[in-house]
Each structure stands twice: as C-alpha cells, then as structure tokens.
Design an enzyme around this catalytic site. Structure first.
Site, PDB file in Angstrom:
ATOM      1  N   LYS A  52      78.936 -19.837  37.791  1.00 48.33           N
ATOM      2  CA  LYS A  52      80.335 -19.432  37.385  1.00 48.33           C
ATOM      3  C   LYS A  52      80.784 -18.362  38.031  1.00 48.33           C
ATOM      4  O   LYS A  52      82.147 -18.613  38.390  1.00 48.33           O
ATOM      5  CB  LYS A  52      80.204 -19.427  35.829  1.00 48.33           C
ATOM      6  CG  LYS A  52      79.787 -20.760  35.076  1.00 48.33           C
ATOM      7  CD  LYS A  52      79.523 -20.451  33.461  1.00 48.33           C
ATOM      8  CE  LYS A  52      79.063 -21.866  33.052  1.00 48.33           C
ATOM      9  NZ  LYS A  52      78.688 -21.900  31.546  1.00 48.33           N
ATOM     10  N   GLN A  96      77.118 -18.034  27.011  1.00 46.92           N
ATOM     11  CA  GLN A  96      76.225 -18.912  27.474  1.00 46.92           C
ATOM     12  C   GLN A  96      75.058 -19.339  26.311  1.00 46.92           C
ATOM     13  O   GLN A  96      74.543 -18.789  25.804  1.00 46.92           O
ATOM     14  CB  GLN A  96      75.603 -18.578  28.725  1.00 46.92           C
ATOM     15  CG  GLN A  96      74.562 -19.730  29.407  1.00 46.92           C
ATOM     16  CD  GLN A  96      75.622 -20.621  30.121  1.00 46.92           C
ATOM     17  OE1 GLN A  96      76.820 -20.247  30.644  1.00 46.92           O
ATOM     18  NE2 GLN A  96      75.218 -21.952  30.162  1.00 46.92           N
ATOM     19  N   ASP A 119      85.808 -22.016  26.642  1.00 45.70           N
ATOM     20  CA  ASP A 119      84.768 -23.075  26.599  1.00 45.70           C
ATOM     21  C   ASP A 119      85.206 -24.047  25.545  1.00 45.70           C
ATOM     22  O   ASP A 119      84.377 -25.137  25.423  1.00 45.70           O
ATOM     23  CB  ASP A 119      83.322 -22.353  25.952  1.00 45.70           C
ATOM     24  CG  ASP A 119      82.080 -22.770  26.988  1.00 45.70           C
ATOM     25  OD1 ASP A 119      82.166 -23.470  27.932  1.00 45.70           O
ATOM     26  OD2 ASP A 119      80.935 -21.979  26.475  1.00 45.70           O
TER      27      ASP A 119
END
Ligand code: GUN
Length: 284
Positions: A52, A96, A119
């Site tokens: 990322k 994450q 997200d």
C-alpha cells in the site's frame, strides 16, 4: 474455455488514471495522504501494508505507516486514531486487519472519521452502503470485484448472483453492491446446505471464504462469471477458493489467483484516498 479477467491490467489502468487526478490535486496544494495502522507482526499484513505504501509513492501520494507492537494497549491505539482523525494532512485512515485478539476491532474501526474511512469498514460507512442514497466510501475489495464483473459486459439486472462468504470486508458488502445493480442475490456460507446446487444457480459467483479450491468445476454454471477472492498460501504459492483448472473449463469468465481481485483492492484503496482528498477540497 473461460476468458480470464485480468485484474492486474485493469488495476494498472485505474492507477494511471489516478496519477492524473493526484497531479491535479497537487497543483492545488493538496497531496493525498494515507495513514495505515499495522498492529503486530502478521506476515501477510506486513506485506499488504508495504505494498500500500509503495503504491502511494508510485502515484505521487504520501503515506505513513504506524507499526505498533502486538501487545499494545487499546487506549494507545485509540489515542493514535483520534490524533490521525484530527491531522488535516491525512485524508485516508485505515487499520490493517486482523488486529490482535485483545483489541476490540469494531471499536477501533468506529473511531475512524467517515470522511477518512477509505477502507469503508466503519459502521456508519457500512450502513450507508446498505441504505443507499448518500454514499460513503465503498470497501476496496468489493469495489474492485464489481469493477471486474462489469468489465465482462454482463448486464446484472435480473441475473442470479451467489456470494459464498459473509464477512464484513467482502461477502456482505459485495452482496449489497450486486443487489444495487438489480441482481437476485444469495449469500451462502459454511453452513449452507448443498453448496454445489446453490452455486450452480449463479450467473455470477463470488467466492470469498479462504478455503482453497472449495469450488470445483461441477459447482459452476456453464458460462458464469466466477470471481475468486481467496488467497491461501500453500507451499509458498497463492491458491484461490476456486479450482481454476476445473472451473475455467465451465465458466464464461474467471479471475486468476494471483492477478485477479488482489491488485484491484489496492487500486481501489488509492482511488478512495484520492476521492477523500478531492472531497476535502470541495468542503473547504
Ligand atoms: N486485511 C485483509 N484485507 C483487508 C482489507 O481490505 N482492509 C483491511 N483494513 N485489512 C484487511
């Protein structure tokens, strides 16, 4: 023989388009920046997070990774998230997953401001996806899956779609995105009776359970669009949830693993971060 849906190629095209939008934003003094919280040392998570950060750099964007120890106290994570919510240089903020067991994943996700929830996993954003109307950020993997399905040219209206897997990250949101496109959607899971019969009904079959080669050729309807979200590492190789060899003889279109859904997830995270920066400019 099925046509292969090339996620790597599609993701590369999306990233090229994003580069131009990043340049335009930079010209206005706004460089999109993504902050990622990585807690603990899960090897797969470390790989995802570093790719990322690398992709941000590739597109001319900024990123910062906050790597916290496995045994970090929840209050420390909460304070960090609140600080990053308040930081006006950061447009996208994500944790994450998975997080270590002693942390309350839902509580942490719900601290993220919906304006920065690139997200698409906090409760407010997930709720907006289900209700329709005012849009929040669409979660990255489901957004990438929809892009790949639509790239085949299939008209989803009236089609039967089966999603195998009911996670908050993939199964549930992708089911609602398919519904939004007027497909008739079934969500199947580990307790579904006669999974094969359910899957054989599917004009579009999305599989996201993390069980290697669960879906065999006999479970696929001839001509179906098959999207394989699984990535299990076996003897150093990534293996999908679909038996590619068998299923590709029956399906009309199929995603490979690797090179299917995976590259799309990161491309969509970048897209959401660019959108967050663009929305910040229009709110100003
Ligand atoms: N872990 C695996 N996939 C994802 C994802 O899409 N988002 C986050 N935050 N963590 C993940």
């Amino acid at each position: 023989m099925a046509q292969i849906i090339d996620g790597k190629l599609r993701a590369a095209k999306i990233k090229e388009e994003l580069k131009i939008r990043v340049q335009a934003l930079s010209g206005k003094g706004v460089v999109p920046k993504l902050a990622v919280l990585l807690i603990g040392d899960n090897p797969a998570s470390k790989t995802y997070v570093s790719s990322k950060a690398k992709t941000c750099e590739e597109l001319g964007m900024f990123s910062e990774v906050h790597h916290l120890p496995e045994n970090v106290r929840e209050e420390i994570v909460i304070d960090l998230l609140k600080g990053l919510n308040a930081d006006t240089n950061i447009f996208g903020l994500m944790v994450q997953l998975p997080v270590p067991k002693h942390l309350n994943e839902r509580k942490l996700l719900d601290i993220i401001s919906p304006h920065k929830d690139v997200d698409g996993l906090c409760t407010v954003t997930a709720g907006k996806l289900i209700v329709g109307g005012e849009k929040g950020f669409v979660p990255c993997t489901p957004q990438g899956i929809m892009d790949l399905i639509l790239s085949t040219g299939i008209e989803l209206k009236g089609k039967r779609a089966v999603v195998v897997g009911r996670s908050n990250i993939v199964g549930k949101p992708v089911a609602f995105l398919l519904l939004e496109q007027h497909a008739t959607v079934t969500i199947a899971h580990s307790r579904t009776a006669d999974l094969g019969a359910v899957c054989r009904e599917a004009d579009v079959l999305v599989v996201a359970v993390g069980v290697p080669r669960l879906i065999t050729g006999e479970m696929v309807k001839p001509g179906a669009v098959v999207i394989d979200v699984g990535t299990t590492k076996i003897e150093g190789r990534l293996v999908g949830d679909v038996d590619f060899e068998g299923a590709s003889k029956v399906a009309g279109f199929i995603t490979p693993v690797p090179g299917g859904v995976g590259p799309m997830t990161i491309a969509m995270l970048m897209k959401n971060t660019v959108l967050a920066a663009e929305a910040h400019l229009t709110r100003k």
